[in-house]
Write an enzyme that holds these catalytic residues in place. Structure first.
Site, PDB file in Angstrom:
ATOM      1  N   GLU A  82      -8.421   5.802   4.517  1.00  0.00           N
ATOM      2  CA  GLU A  82      -6.705   5.832   4.815  1.00  0.00           C
ATOM      3  C   GLU A  82      -5.918   6.809   4.073  1.00  0.00           C
ATOM      4  O   GLU A  82      -4.772   6.806   3.933  1.00  0.00           O
ATOM      5  CB  GLU A  82      -6.362   4.447   4.378  1.00  0.00           C
ATOM      6  CG  GLU A  82      -6.837   3.375   5.243  1.00  0.00           C
ATOM      7  CD  GLU A  82      -5.968   2.200   5.100  1.00  0.00           C
ATOM      8  OE1 GLU A  82      -5.510   1.601   5.779  1.00  0.00           O
ATOM      9  OE2 GLU A  82      -6.381   1.404   3.770  1.00  0.00           O
ATOM     10  N   HIS A 101      -0.306   3.224  -1.460  1.00  0.00           N
ATOM     11  CA  HIS A 101      -0.529   2.081  -0.690  1.00  0.00           C
ATOM     12  C   HIS A 101      -1.293   1.110  -1.357  1.00  0.00           C
ATOM     13  O   HIS A 101      -2.158   1.148  -1.975  1.00  0.00           O
ATOM     14  CB  HIS A 101      -1.743   2.934   0.407  1.00  0.00           C
ATOM     15  CG  HIS A 101      -2.289   1.797   1.341  1.00  0.00           C
ATOM     16  ND1 HIS A 101      -1.497   0.765   1.875  1.00  0.00           N
ATOM     17  CD2 HIS A 101      -3.697   1.351   1.564  1.00  0.00           C
ATOM     18  CE1 HIS A 101      -2.030  -0.080   2.542  1.00  0.00           C
ATOM     19  NE2 HIS A 101      -3.496   0.389   2.333  1.00  0.00           N
ATOM     20  N   HIS A 103      -2.512  -3.137  -1.620  1.00  0.00           N
ATOM     21  CA  HIS A 103      -2.691  -4.364  -0.790  1.00  0.00           C
ATOM     22  C   HIS A 103      -2.100  -5.767  -1.524  1.00  0.00           C
ATOM     23  O   HIS A 103      -2.615  -6.662  -1.535  1.00  0.00           O
ATOM     24  CB  HIS A 103      -4.129  -4.741  -0.712  1.00  0.00           C
ATOM     25  CG  HIS A 103      -4.855  -3.464   0.199  1.00  0.00           C
ATOM     26  ND1 HIS A 103      -5.955  -3.115  -0.188  1.00  0.00           N
ATOM     27  CD2 HIS A 103      -4.320  -2.678   0.999  1.00  0.00           C
ATOM     28  CE1 HIS A 103      -6.597  -2.214   0.583  1.00  0.00           C
ATOM     29  NE2 HIS A 103      -5.415  -1.949   1.357  1.00  0.00           N
ATOM     30  N   HIS A 185      -1.996  -6.391   5.951  1.00  0.00           N
ATOM     31  CA  HIS A 185      -2.854  -5.586   5.227  1.00  0.00           C
ATOM     32  C   HIS A 185      -1.935  -5.112   3.826  1.00  0.00           C
ATOM     33  O   HIS A 185      -2.814  -5.188   2.849  1.00  0.00           O
ATOM     34  CB  HIS A 185      -2.594  -4.269   6.007  1.00  0.00           C
ATOM     35  CG  HIS A 185      -3.483  -3.120   5.573  1.00  0.00           C
ATOM     36  ND1 HIS A 185      -3.991  -2.098   6.506  1.00  0.00           N
ATOM     37  CD2 HIS A 185      -4.120  -2.823   4.535  1.00  0.00           C
ATOM     38  CE1 HIS A 185      -4.857  -1.292   5.791  1.00  0.00           C
ATOM     39  NE2 HIS A 185      -4.584  -1.621   4.522  1.00  0.00           N
TER      40      HIS A 185
END
Length: 274
Positions: A82, A101, A103, A185
């Site tokens: 990613e 990023h 989660h 996500h």
């Protein structure tokens, strides 16, 4: 443009590693999730495919092309699939200098409820505004690519560009929104420095916890959660309050940074071996 890690300032590498450790310590990431930092218009730095808490050495770091999302180093270690989240955000917003990023399980629920957006309700998170956008991989990408594996991973430049677009074009090469959620996500967070993006990622999760608690308290005490969005009666920030706090309070991101550094420096889990 740095062509190898040998040309990157050691102080920046150290700050990057500290950032990886801090976001783990504050439960923004676990074994998954990642931080990157822009080094130039065309190059960004990111760790190899590993848990952020364990990043320690120069050998754990990789240089990537903003244009392609591919490594600039010969025989580079395996990277995150990613990484295109990062490359495409940098491509779309030239004045973004760091990306996370996450989660975070505190934040993910808000990606699942269109009628209940994540929104600023604590002053340190005014940057979230009155409704954080949600990027839906199926609606935004998979519906046009029906034969693609629906892993929900942003593993190519087209998906990364679609996610970056969800942040919205703002002014001066910055996105209109610092944060965008990713349905089922996690979220992507942007900043103009490592310190700032770490602060925004941490306070995004804190705001989510406060919002969830407030809505739950409302339901327990008044039953008003039976309304259409379950939030009637919660006093969120309005546009002006979110805008003003977003421009002022979070600019103090440098204040908690030394504390966060001290927290991870004193923990034997986190090592720096440059």
């Amino acid at each position: 443009m740095p062509s190898s890690l040998a040309n990157v300032n050691e102080a920046l590498l150290r700050k990057y590693i500290l950032g990886c450790h801090i976001i783990h310590h504050h439960k923004v990431v676990d074994a998954y999730g990642h931080l990157s930092v822009r080094l130039s218009e065309s190059v960004f730095l990111m760790c190899r495919y590993m848990a952020p808490a364990l990043v320690a050495r120069r050998e754990d770091l990789v240089l990537y092309s903003v244009d392609t999302g591919e490594s600039l180093q010969d025989n580079a270690p395996r990277g995150f699939s990613e990484r295109y989240i990062h490359s495409e955000v940098y491509k779309a917003y030239p004045n973004v200098y760091a990306v996370i990023h996450s989660h975070s399980l505190d934040v993910v629920p808000f990606s699942l409820l269109p009628s209940t957006p994540l929104r600023a309700c604590i002053h340190i998170a005014g940057f979230l505004g009155t409704a954080v956008p949600v990027w839906d991989a199926t609606a935004s990408y998979y519906h046009e690519h029906p034969d693609v594996d629906r892993s929900m991973l942003v593993n190519n430049t087209d998906m990364g560009a679609s996610l970056a677009e969800a942040l919205g074009q703002g002014e001066d090469g910055l996105p209109a929104n610092s944060v965008a959620l990713m349905r089922g996500h996690g979220y992507v967070c942007t900043g103009d420095s490592i310190e700032m993006v770490v602060a925004k990622a941490i306070y995004t999760a804190q705001n989510a916890r406060v919002q969830m608690t407030a809505v739950g308290l409302l339901a327990a005490t008044s039953g008003q959660a039976s309304t259409s969005d379950g939030t009637a009666g919660v006093q969120f920030f309005d546009d002006r309050e979110a805008g003003d706090t977003g421009r002022t309070t979070i600019q103090g991101a440098a204040k908690p940074w030394p504390l966060w550094v001290a927290e991870v420096t004193g923990d034997p889990l986190y090592r720096i071996e440059l």
